[in-house]
Motif scaffolding. Structure first.
Motif, PDB file in Angstrom:
ATOM      1  N   ALA A 142       0.812  -1.217   0.000  1.00 19.46           N
ATOM      2  CA  ALA A 142       0.000   0.000   0.000  1.00 19.46           C
ATOM      3  C   ALA A 142       0.849   1.273   0.000  1.00 19.46           C
ATOM      4  O   ALA A 142       0.534   2.250  -0.685  1.00 19.46           O
ATOM      5  CB  ALA A 142      -0.931  -0.003   1.209  1.00 19.46           C
ATOM      6  N   ALA A 143       1.937   1.261   0.761  1.00 16.11           N
ATOM      7  CA  ALA A 143       2.789   2.452   0.827  1.00 16.11           C
ATOM      8  C   ALA A 143       3.532   2.676  -0.491  1.00 16.11           C
ATOM      9  O   ALA A 143       3.706   3.827  -0.921  1.00 16.11           O
ATOM     10  CB  ALA A 143       3.783   2.315   1.979  1.00 16.11           C
ATOM     11  N   SER A 148       3.970   5.924  -5.400  1.00 16.20           N
ATOM     12  CA  SER A 148       3.836   6.096  -6.842  1.00 16.20           C
ATOM     13  C   SER A 148       2.817   7.188  -7.162  1.00 16.20           C
ATOM     14  O   SER A 148       3.013   7.998  -8.077  1.00 16.20           O
ATOM     15  CB  SER A 148       3.416   4.777  -7.491  1.00 16.20           C
ATOM     16  N   PHE A 149       1.720   7.229  -6.390  1.00  8.85           N
ATOM     17  CA  PHE A 149       0.707   8.270  -6.584  1.00  8.85           C
ATOM     18  C   PHE A 149       1.293   9.658  -6.328  1.00  8.85           C
ATOM     19  O   PHE A 149       1.064  10.602  -7.084  1.00  8.85           O
ATOM     20  CB  PHE A 149      -0.479   8.018  -5.654  1.00  8.85           C
ATOM     21  N   PHE A 187      -4.872  10.087 -13.181  1.00  6.44           N
ATOM     22  CA  PHE A 187      -6.010   9.395 -13.769  1.00  6.44           C
ATOM     23  C   PHE A 187      -5.588   8.586 -14.994  1.00  6.44           C
ATOM     24  O   PHE A 187      -6.038   7.467 -15.215  1.00  6.44           O
ATOM     25  CB  PHE A 187      -7.104  10.379 -14.147  1.00  6.44           C
ATOM     26  N   GLU A 188      -4.711   9.158 -15.793  1.00  4.57           N
ATOM     27  CA  GLU A 188      -4.223   8.452 -16.983  1.00  4.57           C
ATOM     28  C   GLU A 188      -3.496   7.168 -16.601  1.00  4.57           C
ATOM     29  O   GLU A 188      -3.535   6.173 -17.340  1.00  4.57           O
ATOM     30  CB  GLU A 188      -3.284   9.355 -17.785  1.00  4.57           C
ATOM     31  N   ASN A 189      -2.846   7.169 -15.451  1.00  5.71           N
ATOM     32  CA  ASN A 189      -2.076   6.002 -15.003  1.00  5.71           C
ATOM     33  C   ASN A 189      -2.894   5.059 -14.123  1.00  5.71           C
ATOM     34  O   ASN A 189      -2.339   4.149 -13.512  1.00  5.71           O
ATOM     35  CB  ASN A 189      -0.822   6.469 -14.264  1.00  5.71           C
ATOM     36  N   GLY A 190      -4.201   5.295 -14.056  1.00  4.35           N
ATOM     37  CA  GLY A 190      -5.090   4.354 -13.388  1.00  4.35           C
ATOM     38  C   GLY A 190      -5.338   4.556 -11.912  1.00  4.35           C
ATOM     39  O   GLY A 190      -5.953   3.701 -11.263  1.00  4.35           O
ATOM     40  N   PHE A 191      -4.888   5.672 -11.336  1.00  3.98           N
ATOM     41  CA  PHE A 191      -5.124   5.918  -9.919  1.00  3.98           C
ATOM     42  C   PHE A 191      -6.561   6.398  -9.699  1.00  3.98           C
ATOM     43  O   PHE A 191      -7.051   7.245 -10.444  1.00  3.98           O
ATOM     44  CB  PHE A 191      -4.148   6.966  -9.380  1.00  3.98           C
ATOM     45  N   THR A 192      -7.227   5.847  -8.701  1.00  4.74           N
ATOM     46  CA  THR A 192      -8.594   6.232  -8.378  1.00  4.74           C
ATOM     47  C   THR A 192      -8.684   6.643  -6.910  1.00  4.74           C
ATOM     48  O   THR A 192      -7.849   6.252  -6.091  1.00  4.74           O
ATOM     49  CB  THR A 192      -9.582   5.084  -8.618  1.00  4.74           C
ATOM     50  N   THR A 248      -2.235  -1.472  -8.914  1.00  3.50           N
ATOM     51  CA  THR A 248      -2.569  -1.461  -7.484  1.00  3.50           C
ATOM     52  C   THR A 248      -1.794  -2.471  -6.656  1.00  3.50           C
ATOM     53  O   THR A 248      -1.813  -2.404  -5.417  1.00  3.50           O
ATOM     54  CB  THR A 248      -4.075  -1.718  -7.291  1.00  3.50           C
ATOM     55  N   GLY A 249      -1.128  -3.412  -7.300  1.00  4.16           N
ATOM     56  CA  GLY A 249      -0.227  -4.316  -6.588  1.00  4.16           C
ATOM     57  C   GLY A 249      -0.896  -5.297  -5.647  1.00  4.16           C
ATOM     58  O   GLY A 249      -2.083  -5.601  -5.755  1.00  4.16           O
ATOM     59  N   ASP A 250      -0.092  -5.786  -4.696  1.00  6.27           N
ATOM     60  CA  ASP A 250      -0.535  -6.855  -3.807  1.00  6.27           C
ATOM     61  C   ASP A 250      -1.610  -6.411  -2.825  1.00  6.27           C
ATOM     62  O   ASP A 250      -2.474  -7.209  -2.460  1.00  6.27           O
ATOM     63  CB  ASP A 250       0.664  -7.405  -3.023  1.00  6.27           C
TER      64      ASP A 250
END
Length: 228
Positions: free
Chosen positions: A3-4, A9-10, A20-25, A161-163
């Motif tokens: 999560a960190a 990355s955000f 938003f383009e890179n998929g962060f919500t 979003t990873g693990d």
């Protein structure tokens, strides 16, 4: 990615348009922050001094709220300000990196092999669910179907979003599948045998690949424990 690392990355995004383009919500970002707070709670119970971390979390909360600040769009719908900056300083980045490193040792990591097994498990679970849905208590089949979709999404967006997102989604699905298997009529219970085997193989993989996170894995797979 824990999560960190995801939040790190955000924070590195130039502005919300890039984010938003890179998929962060908003949902994923706030979920990641909640996951970090949960880990900090655990460290505090273990006797760690987390006062500085808690101060950082309050600051990061304000950063996230500001970044996702809403404004009225031309069509009357609420829209995030695409050009809002994500205002972080070197101290924020260093603190987040420190927490990311600390979380690495206690985060379940899905290997490529486990992700492939999980894809097969999701496919098999949908098939079985379709065959027994009419025998399930009202609403249960729909609930499990939604959790399957949630897990499929976390799996398909794993690179983003990873693990942490996949672990949370899969943990909910795992518990729902346990309930569903118990509720399945005895004459149809054998239909779940393939899913049960896949769950066991994924669980064993966590212990083999990373014994240090076996306790964390055991929250997803209650039937396993370190050393088994």
């Amino acid at each position: 990615m824990n999560a960190a690392q995801y939040l790190l990355s955000f924070f590195q995004q130039k502005n919300m348009s890039n984010a938003f383009e890179n998929g962060f919500t908003r949902l994923d970002v706030t979920s990641a922050l909640q996951e970090i707070e949960s880990e900090i709670d655990t460290w505090e119970r273990m006797g760690d001094d987390v006062s500085i971390m808690r101060t950082c979390v309050k600051h990061w909360t304000n950063i996230i709220v500001t970044a996702f600040a809403e404004r009225n769009g031309w069509d009357g719908h609420e829209k995030a300000n695409m050009y809002a900056s994500i205002r972080v300083n070197a101290g924020d980045m260093l603190a987040m990196k420190t927490i990311a490193d600390k979380m690495t040792g206690c985060t379940v990591h899905f290997t490529d092999e486990q992700k492939e097994k999980l894809r097969s498990l999701l496919t098999d679970s949908r098939k079985v669910l379709g065959e027994i849905a009419d025998t399930m208590p009202e609403g249960l089949a729909l609930y499990v179907s939604r959790l399957l979709t949630e897990t499929e999404t976390a799996l398909s967006e794993y690179d983003i979003t990873g693990d942490f997102a996949l672990e949370k989604a899969f943990a909910r699905l795992r518990m729902a599948l346990d309930i569903t298997m118990v509720q399945t009529p005895k004459e149809k219970s054998s239909k779940w045998d393939g899913v049960k085997n896949a769950l066991s193989e994924i669980a064993i993989g966590f212990i083999i690949e990373a014994p240090s996170v076996a306790l964390t894995a055991a929250t997803i797979f209650p039937q396993i424990a370190p050393g088994q």
